[in-house]
Design a protein around this motif. Structure first.
Motif, PDB file in Angstrom:
ATOM      1  N   TRP A  36     -35.392 -78.190-133.693  1.00  0.00           N
ATOM      2  CA  TRP A  36     -33.974 -77.840-133.834  1.00  0.00           C
ATOM      3  C   TRP A  36     -33.568 -77.052-132.589  1.00  0.00           C
ATOM      4  O   TRP A  36     -34.293 -76.152-132.139  1.00  0.00           O
ATOM      5  N   ARG A  38     -29.794 -75.454-130.546  1.00  0.00           N
ATOM      6  CA  ARG A  38     -28.406 -75.093-130.799  1.00  0.00           C
ATOM      7  C   ARG A  38     -27.695 -74.839-129.487  1.00  0.00           C
ATOM      8  O   ARG A  38     -28.316 -74.502-128.471  1.00  0.00           O
ATOM      9  N   THR A  46     -30.180 -74.426-126.489  1.00  0.00           N
ATOM     10  CA  THR A  46     -31.399 -73.630-126.513  1.00  0.00           C
ATOM     11  C   THR A  46     -32.277 -73.969-127.708  1.00  0.00           C
ATOM     12  O   THR A  46     -31.788 -74.423-128.752  1.00  0.00           O
ATOM     13  N   VAL A  48     -34.578 -73.598-130.969  1.00  0.00           N
ATOM     14  CA  VAL A  48     -34.523 -72.786-132.178  1.00  0.00           C
ATOM     15  C   VAL A  48     -35.874 -72.794-132.899  1.00  0.00           C
ATOM     16  O   VAL A  48     -36.448 -71.745-133.183  1.00  0.00           O
ATOM     17  N   TYR A  60     -41.013 -70.727-133.276  1.00  0.00           N
ATOM     18  CA  TYR A  60     -39.621 -70.279-133.383  1.00  0.00           C
ATOM     19  C   TYR A  60     -39.209 -69.551-132.109  1.00  0.00           C
ATOM     20  O   TYR A  60     -40.027 -68.919-131.432  1.00  0.00           O
ATOM     21  N   ALA A  61     -37.922 -69.621-131.834  1.00  0.00           N
ATOM     22  CA  ALA A  61     -37.360 -68.761-130.801  1.00  0.00           C
ATOM     23  C   ALA A  61     -37.419 -67.321-131.296  1.00  0.00           C
ATOM     24  O   ALA A  61     -37.303 -67.064-132.501  1.00  0.00           O
ATOM     25  N   SER A  63     -35.268 -65.103-131.191  1.00  0.00           N
ATOM     26  CA  SER A  63     -34.003 -64.684-131.802  1.00  0.00           C
ATOM     27  C   SER A  63     -33.881 -65.056-133.267  1.00  0.00           C
ATOM     28  O   SER A  63     -33.033 -64.503-133.974  1.00  0.00           O
ATOM     29  N   VAL A  64     -34.692 -66.002-133.742  1.00  0.00           N
ATOM     30  CA  VAL A  64     -34.568 -66.446-135.128  1.00  0.00           C
ATOM     31  C   VAL A  64     -35.830 -66.205-135.954  1.00  0.00           C
ATOM     32  O   VAL A  64     -35.809 -66.381-137.177  1.00  0.00           O
ATOM     33  N   PHE A  68     -35.326 -67.650-139.861  1.00  0.00           N
ATOM     34  CA  PHE A  68     -35.223 -69.094-140.037  1.00  0.00           C
ATOM     35  C   PHE A  68     -36.596 -69.654-140.396  1.00  0.00           C
ATOM     36  O   PHE A  68     -37.633 -69.147-139.957  1.00  0.00           O
ATOM     37  N   MET A  83     -31.864 -71.134-142.948  1.00  0.00           N
ATOM     38  CA  MET A  83     -31.380 -70.032-142.109  1.00  0.00           C
ATOM     39  C   MET A  83     -30.898 -68.902-143.008  1.00  0.00           C
ATOM     40  O   MET A  83     -29.942 -69.076-143.764  1.00  0.00           O
ATOM     41  N   ASP A  90     -25.395 -66.461-134.268  1.00  0.00           N
ATOM     42  CA  ASP A  90     -26.023 -67.733-134.639  1.00  0.00           C
ATOM     43  C   ASP A  90     -25.012 -68.876-134.642  1.00  0.00           C
ATOM     44  O   ASP A  90     -25.400 -70.041-134.813  1.00  0.00           O
ATOM     45  N   TYR A  94     -25.688 -77.122-134.080  1.00  0.00           N
ATOM     46  CA  TYR A  94     -27.136 -77.268-134.239  1.00  0.00           C
ATOM     47  C   TYR A  94     -27.518 -78.741-134.156  1.00  0.00           C
ATOM     48  O   TYR A  94     -26.892 -79.587-134.800  1.00  0.00           O
TER      49      TYR A  94
END
Length: 126
Positions: A36, A38, A46, A48, A60-61, A63-64, A68, A83, A90, A94
């Motif tokens: 995924w 976004r 970027t 996700v 995962y990134a 940031s999440v 997530f 999410m 956010d 997506y």
């Protein structure tokens, strides 16, 4: 040929939750790693989250991470992104992506994914 279609986006208040789904049609699904990405307005696309074709490797990134969760559905041809604790930052379109047989292993690189969905809007209000 492989087709991907996202569903489940929409508008939610900060702190809320949304679940995105990705339906894959065409060729056999379970040979593909899935990801995924976004893209927020005016920004680049970027990474996700990523899940391997076996489900054994998940990334995962930063940031999440912790908010997530990526998973593969009970149906062979689906992937999901749960999410939680959503934040206004956010907000983005997506995209679901699938890697083909030439997958490089660079899970955070959009160029590593051969097939893409059309994208779905997620908006988080403050």
């Amino acid at each position: 040929q492989v087709q991907l279609e996202e569903s489940g986006g929409g508008l939610v208040e900060a702190g809320g939750s949304l679940s995105l789904s990705c339906a894959v049609s065409g060729r056999t699904f379970n040979v593909y790693d899935m990801g995924w990405f976004r893209q927020a307005p005016g920004k680049e696309r970027t990474f996700v989250a990523h899940i391997s074709w076996t489900g054994g490797s998940i990334y995962y990134a930063d940031s999440v991470r912790g908010r997530f969760t990526i998973s593969r559905g009970k149906e062979e041809n689906t992937a999901h992104l749960q999410m939680n604790s959503l934040k206004p930052e956010d907000t983005a379109v997506y995209y679901c992506a699938a890697a083909g047989t030439q997958y490089s292993g660079k899970y955070a690189d959009s160029a590593a994914y051969e097939y893409w969905g059309q994208g779905i809007q997620v908006t988080v209000s403050s």
